[in-house]
Every structure is written in C-alpha cells, then in structure tokens.
Design a protein around this motif. Sequence first.
Motif, PDB file in Angstrom:
ATOM      1  N   PHE A  25      34.489  32.485  39.277  1.00  0.00           N
ATOM      2  CA  PHE A  25      35.849  31.950  39.154  1.00  0.00           C
ATOM      3  C   PHE A  25      36.582  32.020  40.486  1.00  0.00           C
ATOM      4  CE2 PHE A  25      40.378  32.435  38.404  1.00  0.00           C
ATOM      5  CZ  PHE A  25      40.645  31.377  37.545  1.00  0.00           C
ATOM      6  N   PHE A  26      36.455  33.142  41.183  1.00  0.00           N
ATOM      7  CA  PHE A  26      37.147  33.327  42.462  1.00  0.00           C
ATOM      8  C   PHE A  26      36.315  32.863  43.666  1.00  0.00           C
ATOM      9  CE2 PHE A  26      39.478  36.413  39.838  1.00  0.00           C
ATOM     10  CZ  PHE A  26      40.780  36.033  40.129  1.00  0.00           C
ATOM     11  N   ASN A  27      35.080  32.425  43.392  1.00  0.00           N
ATOM     12  CA  ASN A  27      34.193  31.973  44.457  1.00  0.00           C
ATOM     13  C   ASN A  27      33.957  33.070  45.503  1.00  0.00           C
ATOM     14  OD1 ASN A  27      32.462  30.056  45.557  1.00  0.00           O
ATOM     15  ND2 ASN A  27      34.038  29.309  46.956  1.00  0.00           N
ATOM     16  N   VAL A  28      33.686  34.282  44.987  1.00  0.00           N
ATOM     17  CA  VAL A  28      33.359  35.419  45.850  1.00  0.00           C
ATOM     18  C   VAL A  28      32.076  36.048  45.319  1.00  0.00           C
ATOM     19  CG1 VAL A  28      35.761  35.896  46.473  1.00  0.00           C
ATOM     20  CG2 VAL A  28      34.757  37.042  44.489  1.00  0.00           C
ATOM     21  N   SER A  29      31.512  36.966  46.079  1.00  0.00           N
ATOM     22  CA  SER A  29      30.288  37.641  45.633  1.00  0.00           C
ATOM     23  C   SER A  29      30.625  38.721  44.599  1.00  0.00           C
ATOM     24  CB  SER A  29      29.576  38.275  46.826  1.00  0.00           C
ATOM     25  OG  SER A  29      30.360  39.329  47.347  1.00  0.00           O
ATOM     26  N   GLN A  30      29.614  39.087  43.809  1.00  0.00           N
ATOM     27  CA  GLN A  30      29.812  40.159  42.829  1.00  0.00           C
ATOM     28  C   GLN A  30      30.186  41.489  43.490  1.00  0.00           C
ATOM     29  OE1 GLN A  30      26.534  40.401  40.084  1.00  0.00           O
ATOM     30  NE2 GLN A  30      26.987  38.412  39.182  1.00  0.00           N
ATOM     31  N   PRO A  31      29.589  41.835  44.642  1.00  0.00           N
ATOM     32  CA  PRO A  31      30.013  43.083  45.297  1.00  0.00           C
ATOM     33  C   PRO A  31      31.507  43.088  45.662  1.00  0.00           C
ATOM     34  CG  PRO A  31      27.895  42.418  46.155  1.00  0.00           C
ATOM     35  CD  PRO A  31      28.397  41.269  45.293  1.00  0.00           C
ATOM     36  N   THR A  32      32.072  41.927  45.958  1.00  0.00           N
ATOM     37  CA  THR A  32      33.500  41.853  46.252  1.00  0.00           C
ATOM     38  C   THR A  32      34.311  42.322  45.049  1.00  0.00           C
ATOM     39  OG1 THR A  32      33.185  40.017  47.800  1.00  0.00           O
ATOM     40  CG2 THR A  32      35.398  40.299  46.885  1.00  0.00           C
ATOM     41  N   ILE A  33      33.906  41.878  43.862  1.00  0.00           N
ATOM     42  CA  ILE A  33      34.587  42.296  42.632  1.00  0.00           C
ATOM     43  C   ILE A  33      34.367  43.794  42.405  1.00  0.00           C
ATOM     44  CG2 ILE A  33      34.783  41.951  40.140  1.00  0.00           C
ATOM     45  CD1 ILE A  33      35.656  39.499  41.815  1.00  0.00           C
ATOM     46  N   SER A  34      33.149  44.240  42.603  1.00  0.00           N
ATOM     47  CA  SER A  34      32.829  45.659  42.414  1.00  0.00           C
ATOM     48  C   SER A  34      33.645  46.552  43.343  1.00  0.00           C
ATOM     49  CB  SER A  34      31.341  45.910  42.655  1.00  0.00           C
ATOM     50  OG  SER A  34      30.572  45.232  41.702  1.00  0.00           O
ATOM     51  N   TYR A  35      33.762  46.164  44.603  1.00  0.00           N
ATOM     52  CA  TYR A  35      34.542  46.955  45.556  1.00  0.00           C
ATOM     53  C   TYR A  35      36.017  46.976  45.169  1.00  0.00           C
ATOM     54  CZ  TYR A  35      30.425  46.989  48.578  1.00  0.00           C
ATOM     55  OH  TYR A  35      29.158  47.170  49.081  1.00  0.00           O
ATOM     56  N   ALA A  36      36.510  45.862  44.673  1.00  0.00           N
ATOM     57  CA  ALA A  36      37.909  45.803  44.242  1.00  0.00           C
ATOM     58  C   ALA A  36      38.148  46.762  43.081  1.00  0.00           C
ATOM     59  CB  ALA A  36      38.275  44.376  43.839  1.00  0.00           C
ATOM     60  N   ILE A  37      37.232  46.769  42.133  1.00  0.00           N
ATOM     61  CA  ILE A  37      37.351  47.667  40.986  1.00  0.00           C
ATOM     62  C   ILE A  37      37.277  49.120  41.445  1.00  0.00           C
ATOM     63  CG2 ILE A  37      36.300  48.381  38.804  1.00  0.00           C
ATOM     64  CD1 ILE A  37      37.762  45.574  38.867  1.00  0.00           C
ATOM     65  N   LYS A  38      36.402  49.385  42.399  1.00  0.00           N
ATOM     66  CA  LYS A  38      36.275  50.743  42.938  1.00  0.00           C
ATOM     67  C   LYS A  38      37.586  51.176  43.604  1.00  0.00           C
ATOM     68  CE  LYS A  38      33.435  53.492  46.075  1.00  0.00           C
ATOM     69  NZ  LYS A  38      33.043  54.569  45.196  1.00  0.00           N
ATOM     70  N   ARG A  39      38.231  50.282  44.338  1.00  0.00           N
ATOM     71  CA  ARG A  39      39.511  50.617  44.971  1.00  0.00           C
ATOM     72  C   ARG A  39      40.568  50.947  43.910  1.00  0.00           C
ATOM     73  NH1 ARG A  39      37.890  46.614  48.744  1.00  0.00           N
ATOM     74  NH2 ARG A  39      38.933  44.956  47.569  1.00  0.00           N
ATOM     75  N   ILE A  40      40.593  50.170  42.840  1.00  0.00           N
ATOM     76  CA  ILE A  40      41.552  50.429  41.761  1.00  0.00           C
ATOM     77  C   ILE A  40      41.269  51.788  41.122  1.00  0.00           C
ATOM     78  CG2 ILE A  40      42.295  49.683  39.459  1.00  0.00           C
ATOM     79  CD1 ILE A  40      41.755  46.773  40.461  1.00  0.00           C
ATOM     80  N   GLU A  41      40.003  52.059  40.868  1.00  0.00           N
ATOM     81  CA  GLU A  41      39.631  53.338  40.261  1.00  0.00           C
ATOM     82  C   GLU A  41      40.058  54.513  41.140  1.00  0.00           C
ATOM     83  OE1 GLU A  41      35.762  52.148  37.581  1.00  0.00           O
ATOM     84  OE2 GLU A  41      35.409  52.677  39.682  1.00  0.00           O
TER      85      GLU A  41
END
Length: 66
Positions: A25-41
């Motif tokens: 949806f955002f046209n980014v890699s899966q690790p980009t999403i994972s890193y974002a979630i990690k930052r939130i956590e």
Amino acid sequence: MLKLQDLMYLKKLADLKSFTKTSSFFNVSQPTISYAIKRIEEEFNIEVIYLIRTLLKQLFIKVQIN
C-alpha cells in the motif's frame, strides 16, 4: 525517533492485518514497516503485534456475542 509516518504504517497495518499488504500500500519494503513498528514499541514500551491481536480477538468475541 518516532515519526508520523510510523503511526500511519501502524494504522494501515491494523486495518489490513498484513505486513505484505501494508508495505505494498505504501510502496515500501516490509523491513521498513517492521522498523516503524519497532520504533513505536520502543517509544511507548508496548508490543504492537500483541496489542493488535488482542484487540482483534476482543472484536471477534464481541461480534460473536451480538
């Protein structure tokens, strides 16, 4: 440092319930999403995936009751 985009990723991840679909949806890699979630956590000291699963289970139970 947490970014607004991280929260946008989280919202869409919760909506789509899929890292693959969210990254597409955002046209980014899966690790980009994972890193974002990690930052939130790390920022809020919570486990996001656990939280999403818990909320989904509660919603499912509520739908079954109604």
